[in-house]
Scaffold this motif. Structure first.
Motif, mmCIF file in Angstrom:
data_model
loop_
_atom_site.group_PDB
_atom_site.id
_atom_site.type_symbol
_atom_site.label_atom_id
_atom_site.label_comp_id
_atom_site.label_asym_id
_atom_site.label_seq_id
_atom_site.Cartn_x
_atom_site.Cartn_y
_atom_site.Cartn_z
ATOM 1 N N ARG A 1 -25.167 1.344 10.302
ATOM 2 C CA ARG A 1 -25.107 2.319 11.393
ATOM 3 C C ARG A 1 -23.711 2.916 11.564
ATOM 4 O O ARG A 1 -23.549 3.928 12.249
ATOM 5 C CB ARG A 1 -25.568 1.682 12.703
ATOM 6 C CG ARG A 1 -24.816 0.414 13.088
ATOM 7 C CD ARG A 1 -25.451 -0.241 14.312
ATOM 8 N NE ARG A 1 -24.825 -1.502 14.659
ATOM 9 C CZ ARG A 1 -25.160 -2.671 14.175
ATOM 10 N NH1 ARG A 1 -26.149 -2.741 13.292
ATOM 11 N NH2 ARG A 1 -24.545 -3.780 14.541
ATOM 12 N N LEU A 2 -22.697 2.270 10.943
ATOM 13 C CA LEU A 2 -21.325 2.785 11.014
ATOM 14 C C LEU A 2 -20.834 3.320 9.675
ATOM 15 O O LEU A 2 -19.967 4.197 9.635
ATOM 16 C CB LEU A 2 -20.369 1.683 11.486
ATOM 17 C CG LEU A 2 -20.616 1.072 12.868
ATOM 18 C CD1 LEU A 2 -19.554 0.006 13.155
ATOM 19 C CD2 LEU A 2 -20.590 2.132 13.950
ATOM 20 N N SER A 3 -21.370 2.798 8.574
ATOM 21 C CA SER A 3 -20.811 3.134 7.266
ATOM 22 C C SER A 3 -20.998 4.607 6.915
ATOM 23 O O SER A 3 -20.118 5.230 6.314
ATOM 24 C CB SER A 3 -21.442 2.256 6.180
ATOM 25 O OG SER A 3 -22.843 2.454 6.108
ATOM 26 N N THR A 4 -22.132 5.212 7.306
ATOM 27 C CA THR A 4 -22.356 6.623 6.963
ATOM 28 C C THR A 4 -21.337 7.542 7.630
ATOM 29 O O THR A 4 -20.693 8.352 6.950
ATOM 30 C CB THR A 4 -23.790 7.049 7.336
ATOM 31 O OG1 THR A 4 -24.718 6.238 6.604
ATOM 32 C CG2 THR A 4 -24.019 8.512 6.984
ATOM 33 N N PRO A 5 -21.118 7.462 8.966
ATOM 34 C CA PRO A 5 -20.077 8.302 9.551
ATOM 35 C C PRO A 5 -18.680 7.953 9.050
ATOM 36 O O PRO A 5 -17.833 8.848 8.894
ATOM 37 C CB PRO A 5 -20.197 8.058 11.057
ATOM 38 C CG PRO A 5 -21.228 7.036 11.260
ATOM 39 C CD PRO A 5 -21.916 6.767 9.975
ATOM 40 N N PHE A 6 -18.411 6.674 8.781
ATOM 41 C CA PHE A 6 -17.099 6.280 8.261
ATOM 42 C C PHE A 6 -16.823 6.967 6.924
ATOM 43 O O PHE A 6 -15.763 7.565 6.716
ATOM 44 C CB PHE A 6 -17.031 4.761 8.091
ATOM 45 C CG PHE A 6 -16.751 3.999 9.357
ATOM 46 C CD1 PHE A 6 -16.826 4.626 10.589
ATOM 47 C CD2 PHE A 6 -16.417 2.654 9.322
ATOM 48 C CE1 PHE A 6 -16.566 3.924 11.772
ATOM 49 C CE2 PHE A 6 -16.158 1.943 10.492
ATOM 50 C CZ PHE A 6 -16.241 2.580 11.720
ATOM 51 N N ARG A 7 -17.790 6.863 6.012
ATOM 52 C CA ARG A 7 -17.589 7.433 4.680
ATOM 53 C C ARG A 7 -17.536 8.960 4.724
ATOM 54 O O ARG A 7 -16.835 9.594 3.931
ATOM 55 C CB ARG A 7 -18.693 6.956 3.741
ATOM 56 C CG ARG A 7 -18.709 5.451 3.526
ATOM 57 C CD ARG A 7 -19.548 5.056 2.339
ATOM 58 N NE ARG A 7 -18.923 5.452 1.083
ATOM 59 C CZ ARG A 7 -19.468 5.235 -0.111
ATOM 60 N NH1 ARG A 7 -20.644 4.626 -0.210
ATOM 61 N NH2 ARG A 7 -18.850 5.617 -1.207
#
Length: 413
Positions: free
Chosen positions: A307-313
């Motif tokens: 849930r965080l990795s997509t916006p982070f990347r």
């Protein structure tokens, strides 16, 4: 011959206290046994797999000789039953406050020599030394912090008091933050690396409960965050901090089975999120090597939950100097729209911050349309949070963390 009283007494005392070696050969034999025992214990504490220069027995002797007990004069030991109650508790007596403010290092050395040093007096010394460095008009604050050597003094105390390997001091996050700042300023990275290496050898079975193990992992994650944060502010900058982060991440991943995502996340998420938002604040103009960026990007999925990795990347791609904006913006909007609404408060703040950083970057690049699209996605997904993303969370020790933020701001100017 009838034994006399003196002969009987000599016979009795010889049984109670065996005589020391009298000749050169026996003395040499005793020294050899002691030396072998020391080496065995040393190798058990410091496995010989690392460089000899990093694990020399001379370092242990030097640490012993640097202990304030060997440098104090006219120190009178007060037996425990004669000490006042205020000296035996984790409270710093008022009479020591003026000395701590004037000469923090000497104050703490005196505390150690008198056998009354504790975590509260250590934090007082570190805090006082930071304030003294800030108040110095004749020398740069960072140079003053470095020349004080108080970080090394604290490490010697942790080692001499038996705290060094137990890692219990990691629970006091204010102490860890202050200590890490001074160690980085002094260029003393080795103790932190040894604590991280030690933490990787602690399994769940070695802690009293699963909750205690989880708490330890979170404390380690906080220390890694303070390490990279100090490296950005007082060390060699953002790229060096990323390299430190990646070195620790790789070492931890090699020591864990493939299914150990929770450990990787607890150890790396706080530092990784900090580096990403710090990079976002500096923008594309920050000189980062493409290889470092790519390695950091690939590591995200191992320590950030989906849930965080997509916006982070997506933010990483947006910041990448060699990649166009449009795919990153599309990826970021998709990531924001797919984020679950039942995030924890901390996770929600991280996502909102990533989105706001992206908006700032796009505005600086005059990409007004893309900035409006990202802002709209934020408003739809987090209507009550947009605008609150930059507010600090409410920790248990808000005053201590507020003090750390103030010191960071002052030292960074």
């Amino acid at each position: 011959m009838k034994p006399t009283f003196s002969n009987s007494w000599r016979l009795l005392t010889s049984k109670l206290h065996q005589p020391l070696p009298l000749d050169r050969r026996e003395s040499q034999k005793l020294m050899t046994l002691l030396n072998d025992s020391f080496k065995r214990n040393f190798d058990r504490q410091h496995p010989p797999g690392m460089a000899d220069s990093d694990h020399s027995p001379d370092d242990h002797f030097n640490a012993l000789l640097r202990n304030p007990l060997f440098g104090s004069k006219n120190v009178q030991y007060a037996p425990p039953h004669t000490r006042r109650a205020e000296d035996s508790q984790d409270v710093v007596p008022v009479r020591d406050l003026m000395l701590a403010a004037k000469e923090p290092v000497e104050y703490f050395k005196r505390q150690v020599a008198n056998g009354v040093a504790n975590m509260e007096s250590a934090k007082l010394a570190l805090d006082s030394q930071t304030k003294k460095a800030l108040a110095s008009a004749s020398i740069d604050a960072k140079d003053s912090m470095k020349s004080s050597g108080i970080g090394s003094v604290m490490v010697d105390w942790l080692w001499a008091s038996g705290r060094y390997d137990r890692l219990e001091f990691l629970r006091d996050r204010y102490f860890v933050a202050q200590l890490t700042r001074f160690l980085v300023t002094e260029g003393q990275y080795r103790p932190v690396w040894e604590w991280l290496q030690r933490s990787r050898t602690i399994s769940i079975s070695q802690t009293p409960t699963h909750e205690a193990w989880v708490s330890l992992q979170k404390d380690i994650g906080t220390m890694v965050r303070h390490l990279v944060k100090s490296e950005v502010s007082y060390g060699h900058g953002l790229q060096s901090a990323m390299q430190i982060f990646l070195t620790n991440y790789k070492a931890l991943r090699l020591s864990l089975p493939e299914s150990s995502f929770p450990t990787l996340s607890m150890n790396n998420l706080p530092a990784g999120a900090y580096l990403l938002t710090k990079w976002g604040s500096q923008g594309r103009s920050t000189a980062l090597e493409a290889s470092v960026i790519d390695h950091f990007d690939r590591s995200v999925e191992s320590w950030a939950p989906p849930r965080l990795s997509t916006p982070f990347r997506a933010l990483i791609q947006l910041l990448h100097p060699q990649k166009p904006n449009n795919p990153a913006v599309t990826q970021l909007i998709t990531g924001l729209e797919s984020v679950e609404t039942n995030l924890s408060r901390t996770e929600r703040i991280k996502v909102v911050r990533v989105g706001l950083k992206a908006v700032q970057i796009l505005l600086k690049q005059d990409s007004l349309k893309e900035a409006a699209q990202v802002m709209k996605a934020l408003q739809i997904k987090f209507p009550s949070d947009v605008g609150a993303g930059d507010r600090a969370p409410e920790p248990r020790k808000a005053a201590e963390e507020a003090a750390l933020r103030s010191l960071d701001t002052l030292l960074a100017t």
